[in-house]
Design a protein around this motif. Structure first.
Motif, PDB file in Angstrom:
ATOM      1  N   ARG A  26      -8.434   7.450 -12.424  1.00  0.00           N
ATOM      2  CA  ARG A  26      -7.321   7.245 -13.343  1.00  0.00           C
ATOM      3  C   ARG A  26      -5.931   8.100 -12.993  1.00  0.00           C
ATOM      4  N   ARG A  27      -6.036   8.421 -11.689  1.00  0.00           N
ATOM      5  CA  ARG A  27      -4.777   8.726 -11.338  1.00  0.00           C
ATOM      6  C   ARG A  27      -3.378   8.303 -11.454  1.00  0.00           C
ATOM      7  N   LYS A  28      -2.414   8.881 -11.887  1.00  0.00           N
ATOM      8  CA  LYS A  28      -1.155   8.185 -12.376  1.00  0.00           C
ATOM      9  C   LYS A  28      -0.150   8.306 -11.132  1.00  0.00           C
ATOM     10  N   VAL A  29      -0.589   7.554 -10.209  1.00  0.00           N
ATOM     11  CA  VAL A  29       0.203   7.280  -8.805  1.00  0.00           C
ATOM     12  C   VAL A  29       1.074   6.153  -8.877  1.00  0.00           C
ATOM     13  N   LEU A  30       0.966   5.179  -9.558  1.00  0.00           N
ATOM     14  CA  LEU A  30       1.717   3.961  -9.433  1.00  0.00           C
ATOM     15  C   LEU A  30       2.969   4.152  -9.983  1.00  0.00           C
ATOM     16  N   THR A  31       3.998   4.567  -9.306  1.00  0.00           N
ATOM     17  CA  THR A  31       5.278   4.903  -9.345  1.00  0.00           C
ATOM     18  C   THR A  31       5.803   3.420  -9.435  1.00  0.00           C
ATOM     19  N   PRO A  32       7.131   3.366  -9.886  1.00  0.00           N
ATOM     20  CA  PRO A  32       8.002   2.369  -9.914  1.00  0.00           C
ATOM     21  C   PRO A  32       8.290   1.574  -8.289  1.00  0.00           C
ATOM     22  N   GLU A  33       8.254   2.559  -7.384  1.00  0.00           N
ATOM     23  CA  GLU A  33       8.263   2.170  -6.053  1.00  0.00           C
ATOM     24  C   GLU A  33       7.110   1.479  -5.479  1.00  0.00           C
ATOM     25  N   ILE A  34       6.035   2.221  -5.940  1.00  0.00           N
ATOM     26  CA  ILE A  34       4.679   1.896  -5.439  1.00  0.00           C
ATOM     27  C   ILE A  34       4.317   0.273  -6.231  1.00  0.00           C
ATOM     28  N   SER A  35       4.495   0.385  -7.536  1.00  0.00           N
ATOM     29  CA  SER A  35       4.342  -0.801  -8.234  1.00  0.00           C
ATOM     30  C   SER A  35       4.948  -2.086  -7.756  1.00  0.00           C
ATOM     31  N   GLU A  36       6.098  -1.849  -7.456  1.00  0.00           N
ATOM     32  CA  GLU A  36       6.906  -2.999  -6.713  1.00  0.00           C
ATOM     33  C   GLU A  36       6.331  -3.524  -5.288  1.00  0.00           C
ATOM     34  N   TYR A  37       6.009  -2.360  -4.508  1.00  0.00           N
ATOM     35  CA  TYR A  37       5.344  -2.838  -3.366  1.00  0.00           C
ATOM     36  C   TYR A  37       3.890  -3.575  -3.444  1.00  0.00           C
ATOM     37  N   LEU A  38       3.188  -3.037  -4.418  1.00  0.00           N
ATOM     38  CA  LEU A  38       1.746  -3.588  -4.869  1.00  0.00           C
ATOM     39  C   LEU A  38       2.113  -5.046  -5.496  1.00  0.00           C
ATOM     40  N   LYS A  39       3.067  -5.283  -6.218  1.00  0.00           N
ATOM     41  CA  LYS A  39       3.136  -6.856  -6.685  1.00  0.00           C
ATOM     42  C   LYS A  39       3.461  -7.506  -5.699  1.00  0.00           C
ATOM     43  N   LYS A  40       4.406  -7.244  -4.504  1.00  0.00           N
ATOM     44  CA  LYS A  40       4.592  -7.976  -3.208  1.00  0.00           C
ATOM     45  C   LYS A  40       3.406  -8.266  -2.308  1.00  0.00           C
ATOM     46  N   VAL A  41       2.741  -7.241  -2.336  1.00  0.00           N
ATOM     47  CA  VAL A  41       1.509  -7.221  -1.603  1.00  0.00           C
ATOM     48  C   VAL A  41       0.341  -8.270  -2.282  1.00  0.00           C
ATOM     49  N   ALA A  87      -5.134  -1.412  -1.148  1.00  0.00           N
ATOM     50  CA  ALA A  87      -5.380  -0.042  -1.043  1.00  0.00           C
ATOM     51  C   ALA A  87      -4.914   0.360   0.336  1.00  0.00           C
ATOM     52  N   ARG A  88      -5.508  -0.309   1.331  1.00  0.00           N
ATOM     53  CA  ARG A  88      -5.144   0.050   2.756  1.00  0.00           C
ATOM     54  C   ARG A  88      -3.526   0.186   3.073  1.00  0.00           C
ATOM     55  N   LEU A  89      -2.973  -0.814   2.544  1.00  0.00           N
ATOM     56  CA  LEU A  89      -1.551  -0.816   2.745  1.00  0.00           C
ATOM     57  C   LEU A  89      -0.717   0.201   2.026  1.00  0.00           C
ATOM     58  N   ILE A  90      -1.364   0.405   0.840  1.00  0.00           N
ATOM     59  CA  ILE A  90      -0.591   1.612   0.137  1.00  0.00           C
ATOM     60  C   ILE A  90      -0.782   2.935   0.740  1.00  0.00           C
ATOM     61  N   PHE A  91      -2.024   3.061   1.224  1.00  0.00           N
ATOM     62  CA  PHE A  91      -2.560   4.372   2.014  1.00  0.00           C
ATOM     63  C   PHE A  91      -1.375   4.481   3.204  1.00  0.00           C
ATOM     64  N   ARG A  92      -1.205   3.228   4.048  1.00  0.00           N
ATOM     65  CA  ARG A  92      -0.645   3.342   5.094  1.00  0.00           C
ATOM     66  C   ARG A  92       0.839   3.646   5.049  1.00  0.00           C
ATOM     67  N   ASP A  93       1.327   3.146   3.829  1.00  0.00           N
ATOM     68  CA  ASP A  93       2.963   2.951   3.940  1.00  0.00           C
ATOM     69  C   ASP A  93       3.439   4.010   2.834  1.00  0.00           C
ATOM     70  N   HIS A  94       2.470   4.605   2.114  1.00  0.00           N
ATOM     71  CA  HIS A  94       2.542   5.616   1.034  1.00  0.00           C
ATOM     72  C   HIS A  94       1.384   6.905   1.047  1.00  0.00           C
ATOM     73  N   PRO A  95       1.468   7.780   2.382  1.00  0.00           N
ATOM     74  CA  PRO A  95       0.276   8.489   2.490  1.00  0.00           C
ATOM     75  C   PRO A  95       0.170   9.807   1.776  1.00  0.00           C
ATOM     76  N   GLU A  96       1.218   9.952   0.878  1.00  0.00           N
ATOM     77  CA  GLU A  96       1.282  10.928  -0.231  1.00  0.00           C
ATOM     78  C   GLU A  96       0.168  10.658  -0.884  1.00  0.00           C
TER      79      GLU A  96
END
Length: 134
Positions: A26-41, A87-96
């Motif tokens: 339940r980590r709160k990592v879905l920032t607005p930037e990652i959320s938009e990226y996730l929606k496109k993926v 998951a794979r794409l988020i880790f690749r493009d948002h390694p933080e």
């Protein structure tokens, strides 16, 4: 009562689902930037399966998706693809996020999936019961 119906070669159907998945721990990592990226993926993945995403939104630690599917889509494969590819794409493009989500898992292993009907179950039961011979 009017259904929004989809059509296949030999079928007419209305298959709508509500899907919820939580970020691991339940980590709160879905920032607005990652959320938009996730929606496109998710839109890209859905397109490959012939699934239509009707609505999707995230909170900081989970996502809700309402989608329409065809009868031939294997829901478990579609959801597995959503989870693994995103998951794979988020880790690749948002390694933080690797610091917060050790072990290589972005999503919790469990998820929620339910059908979304256009009529109540009780109404369908009454209709079916009314079809009997007098």
């Amino acid at each position: 009562m009017k259904y929004q119906l989809d059509r296949g070669c030999h079928s007419v159907y209305s298959l709508r689902f509500h899907y919820i998945c939580c970020v691991k721990y339940r980590r709160k990592v879905l920032t607005p930037e990652i959320s938009e990226y996730l929606k496109k993926v998710n839109q890209d993945i859905a397109g490959k399966f012939g699934v239509q995403i009707i609505e999707q939104e995230t909170d900081r630690d989970h996502i809700h998706i309402i989608f329409a599917s065809k009868p031939e889509v294997q829901l478990s494969k579609f959801i597995n693809s959503l989870k693994s590819t995103s998951a794979r794409l988020i880790f690749r493009d948002h390694p933080e996020n690797k610091k917060e989500l050790w072990g290589g898992n972005f999503w919790s292993p469990s998820y929620f999936l339910s059908t979304v009907g256009e009529v109540k179950l009780e109404d369908v039961k009454k209709y079916v019961q009314s079809q009997g011979n007098p």
